[in-house]
Design a protein around this motif. Structure first.
Motif, PDB file in Angstrom:
ATOM      1  N   GLY A  63      -8.739 -13.058   1.848  1.00 28.43           N
ATOM      2  CA  GLY A  63      -9.020 -11.627   1.944  1.00 28.43           C
ATOM      3  C   GLY A  63      -7.896 -10.877   2.643  1.00 28.43           C
ATOM      4  N   ALA A  64      -7.378 -11.459   3.719  1.00 28.15           N
ATOM      5  CA  ALA A  64      -6.285 -10.826   4.464  1.00 28.15           C
ATOM      6  C   ALA A  64      -5.017 -10.737   3.619  1.00 28.15           C
ATOM      7  CB  ALA A  64      -6.008 -11.614   5.744  1.00 28.15           C
ATOM      8  N   ILE A  65      -4.763 -11.776   2.810  1.00 28.31           N
ATOM      9  CA  ILE A  65      -3.590 -11.753   1.937  1.00 28.31           C
ATOM     10  C   ILE A  65      -3.712 -10.638   0.905  1.00 28.31           C
ATOM     11  CG2 ILE A  65      -2.346 -13.034   0.135  1.00 28.31           C
ATOM     12  CD1 ILE A  65      -3.032 -15.609   1.701  1.00 28.31           C
ATOM     13  N   LEU A  66      -4.890 -10.494   0.303  1.00 24.77           N
ATOM     14  CA  LEU A  66      -5.101  -9.449  -0.699  1.00 24.77           C
ATOM     15  C   LEU A  66      -4.986  -8.056  -0.078  1.00 24.77           C
ATOM     16  CD1 LEU A  66      -8.117 -11.012  -2.662  1.00 24.77           C
ATOM     17  CD2 LEU A  66      -5.698 -10.933  -3.354  1.00 24.77           C
ATOM     18  N   ILE A  67      -5.580  -7.880   1.108  1.00 19.71           N
ATOM     19  CA  ILE A  67      -5.501  -6.588   1.797  1.00 19.71           C
ATOM     20  C   ILE A  67      -4.059  -6.285   2.194  1.00 19.71           C
ATOM     21  CG2 ILE A  67      -6.146  -5.336   3.905  1.00 19.71           C
ATOM     22  CD1 ILE A  67      -8.836  -6.879   3.789  1.00 19.71           C
ATOM     23  N   GLY A  68      -3.410  -7.277   2.779  1.00 21.84           N
ATOM     24  CA  GLY A  68      -2.028  -7.092   3.215  1.00 21.84           C
ATOM     25  C   GLY A  68      -1.092  -6.803   2.055  1.00 21.84           C
ATOM     26  N   LEU A  69      -1.285  -7.519   0.945  1.00 26.52           N
ATOM     27  CA  LEU A  69      -0.433  -7.302  -0.229  1.00 26.52           C
ATOM     28  C   LEU A  69      -0.623  -5.898  -0.792  1.00 26.52           C
ATOM     29  CD1 LEU A  69       1.592  -8.616  -2.152  1.00 26.52           C
ATOM     30  CD2 LEU A  69      -0.332  -9.444  -3.519  1.00 26.52           C
ATOM     31  N   ALA A  70      -1.890  -5.432  -0.838  1.00 20.44           N
ATOM     32  CA  ALA A  70      -2.165  -4.073  -1.319  1.00 20.44           C
ATOM     33  C   ALA A  70      -1.511  -3.034  -0.404  1.00 20.44           C
ATOM     34  CB  ALA A  70      -3.670  -3.843  -1.390  1.00 20.44           C
ATOM     35  N   MET A  71      -1.586  -3.252   0.899  1.00 21.78           N
ATOM     36  CA  MET A  71      -0.972  -2.321   1.848  1.00 21.78           C
ATOM     37  C   MET A  71       0.544  -2.326   1.699  1.00 21.78           C
ATOM     38  SD  MET A  71      -3.364  -3.078   5.199  1.00 21.78           S
ATOM     39  CE  MET A  71      -2.769  -1.704   6.174  1.00 21.78           C
ATOM     40  N   PHE A  72       1.109  -3.499   1.405  1.00 20.04           N
ATOM     41  CA  PHE A  72       2.560  -3.609   1.225  1.00 20.04           C
ATOM     42  C   PHE A  72       3.003  -2.884  -0.048  1.00 20.04           C
ATOM     43  CE2 PHE A  72       5.944  -6.189  -0.873  1.00 20.04           C
ATOM     44  CZ  PHE A  72       6.996  -5.838  -0.044  1.00 20.04           C
ATOM     45  N   VAL A  73       2.312  -3.141  -1.149  1.00 21.33           N
ATOM     46  CA  VAL A  73       2.692  -2.554  -2.443  1.00 21.33           C
ATOM     47  C   VAL A  73       2.545  -1.038  -2.421  1.00 21.33           C
ATOM     48  CG1 VAL A  73       2.069  -2.409  -4.892  1.00 21.33           C
ATOM     49  CG2 VAL A  73       2.207  -4.644  -3.765  1.00 21.33           C
ATOM     50  N   PHE A  74       1.469  -0.541  -1.807  1.00 18.24           N
ATOM     51  CA  PHE A  74       1.211   0.902  -1.798  1.00 18.24           C
ATOM     52  C   PHE A  74       1.741   1.592  -0.529  1.00 18.24           C
ATOM     53  CE2 PHE A  74      -2.114  -0.827  -4.618  1.00 18.24           C
ATOM     54  CZ  PHE A  74      -1.818  -0.104  -5.770  1.00 18.24           C
ATOM     55  N   SER A  75       2.521   0.845   0.245  1.00 20.01           N
ATOM     56  CA  SER A  75       3.169   1.394   1.452  1.00 20.01           C
ATOM     57  C   SER A  75       2.166   2.056   2.393  1.00 20.01           C
ATOM     58  CB  SER A  75       4.264   2.398   1.053  1.00 20.01           C
ATOM     59  OG  SER A  75       5.278   1.760   0.320  1.00 20.01           O
ATOM     60  N   ILE A  76       1.057   1.354   2.637  1.00 24.96           N
ATOM     61  CA  ILE A  76       0.046   1.837   3.579  1.00 24.96           C
ATOM     62  C   ILE A  76       0.355   1.246   4.949  1.00 24.96           C
ATOM     63  CG2 ILE A  76      -2.405   1.876   4.164  1.00 24.96           C
ATOM     64  CD1 ILE A  76      -2.970   1.512   1.161  1.00 24.96           C
ATOM     65  N   HIS A  77       0.640   2.099   5.908  1.00 25.45           N
ATOM     66  CA  HIS A  77       1.011   1.634   7.232  1.00 25.45           C
ATOM     67  C   HIS A  77      -0.061   2.019   8.253  1.00 25.45           C
ATOM     68  CE1 HIS A  77       4.948   0.455   5.794  1.00 25.45           C
ATOM     69  NE2 HIS A  77       5.073   1.644   5.223  1.00 25.45           N
ATOM     70  N   LEU A  78      -0.377   1.083   9.115  1.00 26.86           N
ATOM     71  CA  LEU A  78      -1.403   1.301  10.125  1.00 26.86           C
ATOM     72  C   LEU A  78      -0.871   2.181  11.248  1.00 26.86           C
ATOM     73  CD1 LEU A  78      -2.708  -2.378  10.299  1.00 26.86           C
ATOM     74  CD2 LEU A  78      -3.898  -0.434   9.276  1.00 26.86           C
ATOM     75  N   PRO A  79      -1.757   2.896  11.957  1.00 29.61           N
ATOM     76  CA  PRO A  79      -1.325   3.705  13.104  1.00 29.61           C
ATOM     77  C   PRO A  79      -0.640   2.844  14.162  1.00 29.61           C
ATOM     78  CG  PRO A  79      -3.582   4.226  12.469  1.00 29.61           C
ATOM     79  CD  PRO A  79      -3.191   3.015  11.681  1.00 29.61           C
ATOM     80  N   GLY A  80       0.185   3.480  14.950  1.00 31.32           N
ATOM     81  CA  GLY A  80       0.981   2.764  15.946  1.00 31.32           C
ATOM     82  C   GLY A  80       0.161   1.908  16.894  1.00 31.32           C
ATOM     83  N   GLN A  81      -0.954   2.459  17.400  1.00 34.66           N
ATOM     84  CA  GLN A  81      -1.765   1.711  18.357  1.00 34.66           C
ATOM     85  C   GLN A  81      -2.430   0.503  17.702  1.00 34.66           C
ATOM     86  OE1 GLN A  81      -4.345   4.795  19.947  1.00 34.66           O
ATOM     87  NE2 GLN A  81      -3.055   4.981  21.783  1.00 34.66           N
ATOM     88  N   VAL A  82      -2.871   0.650  16.448  1.00 36.03           N
ATOM     89  CA  VAL A  82      -3.471  -0.475  15.727  1.00 36.03           C
ATOM     90  C   VAL A  82      -2.427  -1.556  15.489  1.00 36.03           C
ATOM     91  CG1 VAL A  82      -4.615  -1.195  13.588  1.00 36.03           C
ATOM     92  CG2 VAL A  82      -5.181   1.015  14.629  1.00 36.03           C
ATOM     93  N   ASN A  83      -1.234  -1.129  15.118  1.00 37.49           N
ATOM     94  CA  ASN A  83      -0.153  -2.087  14.885  1.00 37.49           C
ATOM     95  C   ASN A  83       0.212  -2.818  16.174  1.00 37.49           C
ATOM     96  OD1 ASN A  83       1.345  -3.106  12.722  1.00 37.49           O
ATOM     97  ND2 ASN A  83       3.174  -1.994  13.366  1.00 37.49           N
ATOM     98  N   GLN A  84       0.168  -2.104  17.292  1.00 31.50           N
ATOM     99  CA  GLN A  84       0.456  -2.733  18.583  1.00 31.50           C
ATOM    100  C   GLN A  84      -0.613  -3.770  18.919  1.00 31.50           C
ATOM    101  OE1 GLN A  84       3.302  -2.116  20.559  1.00 31.50           O
ATOM    102  NE2 GLN A  84       2.553  -4.007  21.480  1.00 31.50           N
ATOM    103  N   PHE A  85      -1.868  -3.440  18.602  1.00 35.74           N
ATOM    104  CA  PHE A  85      -2.967  -4.390  18.803  1.00 35.74           C
ATOM    105  C   PHE A  85      -2.726  -5.662  17.990  1.00 35.74           C
ATOM    106  CE2 PHE A  85      -6.898  -6.006  16.806  1.00 35.74           C
ATOM    107  CZ  PHE A  85      -7.499  -6.576  17.924  1.00 35.74           C
TER     108      PHE A  85
END
Length: 310
Positions: A171-193
């Motif tokens: 599930g994480a691979i599919l979500i991550g791949l979709a975010m990568f392909v569609f250039s979806i970036h998480l907010p700074g604080q979430v990314n820091q977490f």
């Protein structure tokens, strides 16, 4: 990365494993706690590490490399499955035959491979290593489970597909791949977490693996031919096949190195879990997994060295 750098990093990782042995021996890490930590790593931390690895700018070249890597990894898996079927088909003991087949084909990609890739290359290593992790889960929950099921088993393709889909790492691979392909970036604080959580992954994984080696039955080690052949295949021969497939598919750089390292990882712990679920004798699987893990301290750098000269 040079051979010296790789050997140094792997030595540091295995020092963490030794630390786990010391903690377990001292009585401060009980088996129940180790099991809980294992579940936490596999079902919570690992998926977050994978999603974090995909938080990078999209590029067609990276996607192309992922595709080539996937082709090479799947090809090496199929070759390994076919060879193991031929090599162990005459083993009379069913439990031993299943352990030899499964243990030779499937490496500890998720619990040891991903932390190693992270320790060596950071998120870039995890980004390319997820291909091997996905292949492991897909093949292990289809071909792998079929090894432990009789011809009249009621577990059909629907159950196997569900086991793959509900796996949090897939599930994480599919979500991550979709975010990568569609250039979806998480907010700074979430990314820091996610960065904080990712920093836990390698040290905690290696400590837990080290603690599990305390239970290795060294006094009862027997040089059983099928298990020793399976050990040789898992730690040396099949990683060489993976190297050849990666080179054939023109995979280079970080994608090549991380894939080689994951292919070189020791036998997966699922060889024991599947045996327990099937009512098999678990001794062959425990022996194979334990010896394979210990020998990987030497064989992972050796396989990497071979990858630079083949």
């Amino acid at each position: 990365m040079s051979f010296t750098q790789l050997a140094t990093q792997i030595a540091l990782v295995f020092c963490l494993m030794l630390f786990g042995v010391i903690i377990r021996r001292s009585g401060h890490l009980h088996q129940t706690t180790a099991n809980d930590l294992t579940d936490m790593l596999l079902y919570y931390i690992s998926p977050l590490v994978i999603i974090h690895a995909f938080q990078q700018p999209f590029s067609p070249s990276s996607l192309h490399i992922l595709g080539k890597t996937a082709a090479a990894v799947c090809a090496s898996c199929l070759i390994s499955i076919g060879l193991s079927k031929l090599l162990f088909m005459r083993v009379k003991d069913p439990s031993k035959q299943r352990a030899a087949k499964f243990g030779s084909v499937y490496s500890n990609a998720g619990f040891m491979g991903i932390p190693l890739a992270q320790a060596l290359f950071g998120s870039a290593g995890v980004f390319y290593a997820v291909i091997s992790l996905a292949a492991f889960n897909i093949f292990a929950w289809t071909h792998g489970t079929s090894l432990y099921q009789g011809p009249h088993s009621k577990s059909g393709w629907r159950a196997k597909a569900k086991a793959i889909i509900v796996n949090p790492n897939i599930g994480a691979i599919l979500i991550g791949l979709a975010m990568f392909v569609f250039s979806i970036h998480l907010p700074g604080q979430v990314n820091q977490f996610l960065t904080y959580v990712s920093d836990l992954f390698t040290p905690l994984s290696m400590i837990v693996i080290g603690s599990s080696l305390v239970d290795m039955p060294l006094r009862s080690v027997t040089f059983d031919l099928p298990i020793m052949v399976s050990l040789l295949l898992r730690n040396l021969f099949y990683p060489v096949i993976a190297i050849l497939m990666l080179k054939l598919c023109a995979v280079t750089g970080t994608a090549f190195t991380t894939s080689v390292i994951l292919a070189s990882c020791p036998a997966a712990g699922m060889v024991v879990l599947f045996a327990m679920r099937n009512g098999d004798d678990t001794k062959p699987g425990v022996m194979l997994m334990s010896l394979s893990t210990l020998l990987s301290l030497l064989t992972i750098p050796l396989v990497y060295l071979l990858s630079t000269v083949i």
